[in-house]
Design a protein around this motif. Structure first.
Motif, PDB file in Angstrom:
ATOM      1  N   GLU A 124       0.876  -1.219  -0.064  1.00 39.76           N
ATOM      2  CA  GLU A 124      -0.109   0.069  -0.012  1.00 39.76           C
ATOM      3  C   GLU A 124       1.045   1.143   0.095  1.00 39.76           C
ATOM      4  OE1 GLU A 124      -3.339   2.401   2.732  1.00 39.76           O
ATOM      5  OE2 GLU A 124      -1.966   0.751   3.755  1.00 39.76           O
ATOM      6  N   ALA A 125       1.870   1.112   0.747  1.00 35.84           N
ATOM      7  CA  ALA A 125       2.837   2.472   0.852  1.00 35.84           C
ATOM      8  C   ALA A 125       3.468   2.799  -0.521  1.00 35.84           C
ATOM      9  CB  ALA A 125       3.836   2.220   1.885  1.00 35.84           C
ATOM     10  N   PHE A 126       4.005   1.693  -1.170  1.00 39.60           N
ATOM     11  CA  PHE A 126       4.447   2.146  -2.448  1.00 39.60           C
ATOM     12  C   PHE A 126       3.245   2.166  -3.667  1.00 39.60           C
ATOM     13  CE2 PHE A 126       8.101  -0.280  -0.384  1.00 39.60           C
ATOM     14  CZ  PHE A 126       8.902   0.756  -0.630  1.00 39.60           C
ATOM     15  N   THR A 127       2.545   1.678  -3.578  1.00 38.86           N
ATOM     16  CA  THR A 127       1.471   1.701  -4.606  1.00 38.86           C
ATOM     17  C   THR A 127       0.565   2.825  -4.488  1.00 38.86           C
ATOM     18  OG1 THR A 127      -0.172  -0.066  -3.558  1.00 38.86           O
ATOM     19  CG2 THR A 127       1.453  -0.868  -5.169  1.00 38.86           C
ATOM     20  N   ASP A 128      -0.048   3.096  -3.446  1.00 45.54           N
ATOM     21  CA  ASP A 128      -1.183   4.083  -3.125  1.00 45.54           C
ATOM     22  C   ASP A 128      -0.640   5.528  -2.667  1.00 45.54           C
ATOM     23  OD1 ASP A 128      -2.731   1.652  -3.457  1.00 45.54           O
ATOM     24  OD2 ASP A 128      -4.028   2.322  -1.610  1.00 45.54           O
ATOM     25  N   HIS A 129       0.452   5.529  -1.961  1.00 47.86           N
ATOM     26  CA  HIS A 129       0.814   6.709  -1.487  1.00 47.86           C
ATOM     27  C   HIS A 129       2.190   7.230  -1.977  1.00 47.86           C
ATOM     28  CE1 HIS A 129      -2.232   5.938   1.052  1.00 47.86           C
ATOM     29  NE2 HIS A 129      -2.039   4.825   1.551  1.00 47.86           N
ATOM     30  N   GLY A 130       2.872   6.410  -2.759  1.00 47.27           N
ATOM     31  CA  GLY A 130       3.909   7.141  -3.714  1.00 47.27           C
ATOM     32  C   GLY A 130       5.184   6.984  -2.713  1.00 47.27           C
ATOM     33  N   ALA A 131       5.515   5.972  -1.808  1.00 46.87           N
ATOM     34  CA  ALA A 131       6.411   6.111  -1.019  1.00 46.87           C
ATOM     35  C   ALA A 131       7.827   5.899  -1.832  1.00 46.87           C
ATOM     36  CB  ALA A 131       6.405   4.995   0.481  1.00 46.87           C
ATOM     37  N   GLU A 132       9.010   6.477  -1.564  1.00 47.35           N
ATOM     38  CA  GLU A 132       9.979   6.283  -2.113  1.00 47.35           C
ATOM     39  C   GLU A 132      10.853   5.364  -1.304  1.00 47.35           C
ATOM     40  OE1 GLU A 132      11.208   6.559  -5.228  1.00 47.35           O
ATOM     41  OE2 GLU A 132       9.121   7.721  -5.528  1.00 47.35           O
ATOM     42  N   ARG A 133      10.669   5.399   0.207  1.00 49.94           N
ATOM     43  CA  ARG A 133      11.446   4.489   1.044  1.00 49.94           C
ATOM     44  C   ARG A 133      10.588   4.223   2.130  1.00 49.94           C
ATOM     45  NH1 ARG A 133      17.401   6.142   3.301  1.00 49.94           N
ATOM     46  NH2 ARG A 133      17.971   4.534   1.318  1.00 49.94           N
ATOM     47  N   LEU A 134      10.480   3.008   2.693  1.00 46.65           N
ATOM     48  CA  LEU A 134       9.605   2.848   3.841  1.00 46.65           C
ATOM     49  C   LEU A 134      10.655   2.281   4.995  1.00 46.65           C
ATOM     50  CD1 LEU A 134       6.533   1.876   4.456  1.00 46.65           C
ATOM     51  CD2 LEU A 134       7.250  -0.508   4.036  1.00 46.65           C
ATOM     52  N   VAL A 135      10.342   2.868   6.265  1.00 45.97           N
ATOM     53  CA  VAL A 135      11.093   2.723   7.468  1.00 45.97           C
ATOM     54  C   VAL A 135      10.402   2.063   8.543  1.00 45.97           C
ATOM     55  CG1 VAL A 135      12.311   3.969   8.957  1.00 45.97           C
ATOM     56  CG2 VAL A 135      12.588   5.100   6.843  1.00 45.97           C
ATOM     57  N   ALA A 136      11.339   1.182   9.319  1.00 44.48           N
ATOM     58  CA  ALA A 136      10.676   0.393  10.520  1.00 44.48           C
ATOM     59  C   ALA A 136      11.772   0.469  11.461  1.00 44.48           C
ATOM     60  CB  ALA A 136      10.404  -1.049  10.095  1.00 44.48           C
ATOM     61  N   LEU A 137      11.434   0.552  12.488  1.00 42.58           N
ATOM     62  CA  LEU A 137      11.977   0.672  13.744  1.00 42.58           C
ATOM     63  C   LEU A 137      11.719  -0.392  14.978  1.00 42.58           C
ATOM     64  CD1 LEU A 137      11.313   3.985  12.909  1.00 42.58           C
ATOM     65  CD2 LEU A 137      13.399   4.119  14.399  1.00 42.58           C
ATOM     66  N   TYR A 138      12.684  -1.198  15.529  1.00 45.99           N
ATOM     67  CA  TYR A 138      12.711  -1.907  16.555  1.00 45.99           C
ATOM     68  C   TYR A 138      13.541  -1.931  17.674  1.00 45.99           C
ATOM     69  CZ  TYR A 138      15.361  -5.619  14.779  1.00 45.99           C
ATOM     70  OH  TYR A 138      16.609  -6.539  14.420  1.00 45.99           O
ATOM     71  N   GLN A 139      13.224  -2.324  18.915  1.00 41.25           N
ATOM     72  CA  GLN A 139      14.251  -2.500  20.028  1.00 41.25           C
ATOM     73  C   GLN A 139      14.771  -3.935  19.811  1.00 41.25           C
ATOM     74  OE1 GLN A 139      12.640  -1.576  23.614  1.00 41.25           O
ATOM     75  NE2 GLN A 139      11.715   0.057  23.127  1.00 41.25           N
ATOM     76  N   PRO A 140      16.047  -4.032  19.544  1.00 38.65           N
ATOM     77  CA  PRO A 140      17.014  -5.124  19.071  1.00 38.65           C
ATOM     78  C   PRO A 140      16.556  -6.476  20.073  1.00 38.65           C
ATOM     79  CG  PRO A 140      18.445  -3.225  19.408  1.00 38.65           C
ATOM     80  CD  PRO A 140      17.015  -2.655  20.086  1.00 38.65           C
ATOM     81  N   ALA A 141      15.996  -6.118  21.222  1.00 42.10           N
ATOM     82  CA  ALA A 141      15.472  -7.621  21.971  1.00 42.10           C
ATOM     83  C   ALA A 141      14.173  -8.081  21.280  1.00 42.10           C
ATOM     84  CB  ALA A 141      15.162  -7.166  23.231  1.00 42.10           C
ATOM     85  N   ASN A 142      13.411  -7.361  20.330  1.00 36.37           N
ATOM     86  CA  ASN A 142      12.243  -7.768  19.717  1.00 36.37           C
ATOM     87  C   ASN A 142      12.572  -8.379  18.472  1.00 36.37           C
ATOM     88  OD1 ASN A 142       9.960  -8.239  18.881  1.00 36.37           O
ATOM     89  ND2 ASN A 142       8.970  -5.979  19.090  1.00 36.37           N
ATOM     90  N   HIS A 143      13.122  -9.666  18.587  1.00 38.61           N
ATOM     91  CA  HIS A 143      13.489 -10.529  17.439  1.00 38.61           C
ATOM     92  C   HIS A 143      12.558 -10.774  16.505  1.00 38.61           C
ATOM     93  CE1 HIS A 143      17.447 -11.086  19.335  1.00 38.61           C
ATOM     94  NE2 HIS A 143      16.632 -11.553  20.398  1.00 38.61           N
ATOM     95  N   ALA A 144      11.168 -10.711  17.086  1.00 33.12           N
ATOM     96  CA  ALA A 144      10.065 -11.155  16.123  1.00 33.12           C
ATOM     97  C   ALA A 144       9.805 -10.150  15.244  1.00 33.12           C
ATOM     98  CB  ALA A 144       8.952 -11.685  16.910  1.00 33.12           C
TER      99      ALA A 144
END
Length: 196
Positions: A124-144
């Motif tokens: 959805e981010a790339f097709t509908d909203h024209g995103a050039e880059r998607l970012v995600a952040l997590y705390q390293p202990a959250n392996h899942a």
């Protein structure tokens, strides 16, 4: 504001029916331990966030979504998945950029629901909203969460310190890499099957 569907899931845009689900999920210590300061949210904090989520939809035309089973056999909200404007500075990443995230009720961990929902929102981010880059952040202990990011094609960008002093790992997916993966069907895991 369309509803996304995948093989197993329905991902409707956020509305008032999800208010109590947000309160329930954010108060669960198993979920909250990897959110910011690691403390479960009280009701006031959850309700304030609910209002912010609705406002984000109004301003940007995208945002948080509920995660529901497509077959309708279970009416409970299994979790949330979200696209947001990135709310913090990340070295080496320039605005505008969209951040992706998710929470799944612990009763449904290990079923691949987060990956399936995240893949739909990635597309959805790339097709509908024209995103050039998607970012995600997590705390390293959250392996899942890190595993979900890799499964949907994201690559490690680096590490930062979050607003509460917590370590955060940053993953990215550029439009060109997403498009290349879609060109090879075996690499486009959990592709959205249809959209309503």
């Amino acid at each position: 504001m369309r509803t996304l569907t995948t093989e197993r899931l329905v991902l409707p845009p956020w509305d008032d029916r999800f208010e109590e689900d947000l309160c329930r999920l954010s108060a669960d210590p198993r979920i909250a331990r990897y959110l910011g300061d690691g403390r479960p949210w009280d009701r006031a904090r959850a309700l304030a966030r609910h209002r912010e989520i609705l406002a984000h939809w109004g301003e940007h035309g995208f945002g948080w979504r509920g995660i529901l089973l497509r077959d309708g056999g279970d009416e409970r909200t299994l979790g949330v998945a979200a696209l947001n404007r990135l709310r913090r500075d990340v070295p080496g990443i320039e605005e505008p950029v969209i951040e992706i995230g998710w929470w799944v009720d612990p009763r449904y961990w290990g079923m691949g629901l987060a990956t399936e929902a995240a893949a739909a929102l990635r597309d959805e981010a790339f097709t509908d909203h024209g995103a050039e880059r998607l970012v995600a952040l997590y705390q390293p202990a959250n392996h899942a969460s890190g595993n979900v990011m890799r499964k949907i094609g994201m690559l490690r960008h680096g590490d930062i310190t979050g607003p509460y002093g917590e370590a955060m790992r940053v993953y990215v997916l550029d439009r060109s890499d997403w498009a290349a993966a879609r060109a090879v069907p075996d690499r486009a895991a959990y592709r959205t099957t249809d959209e309503v």
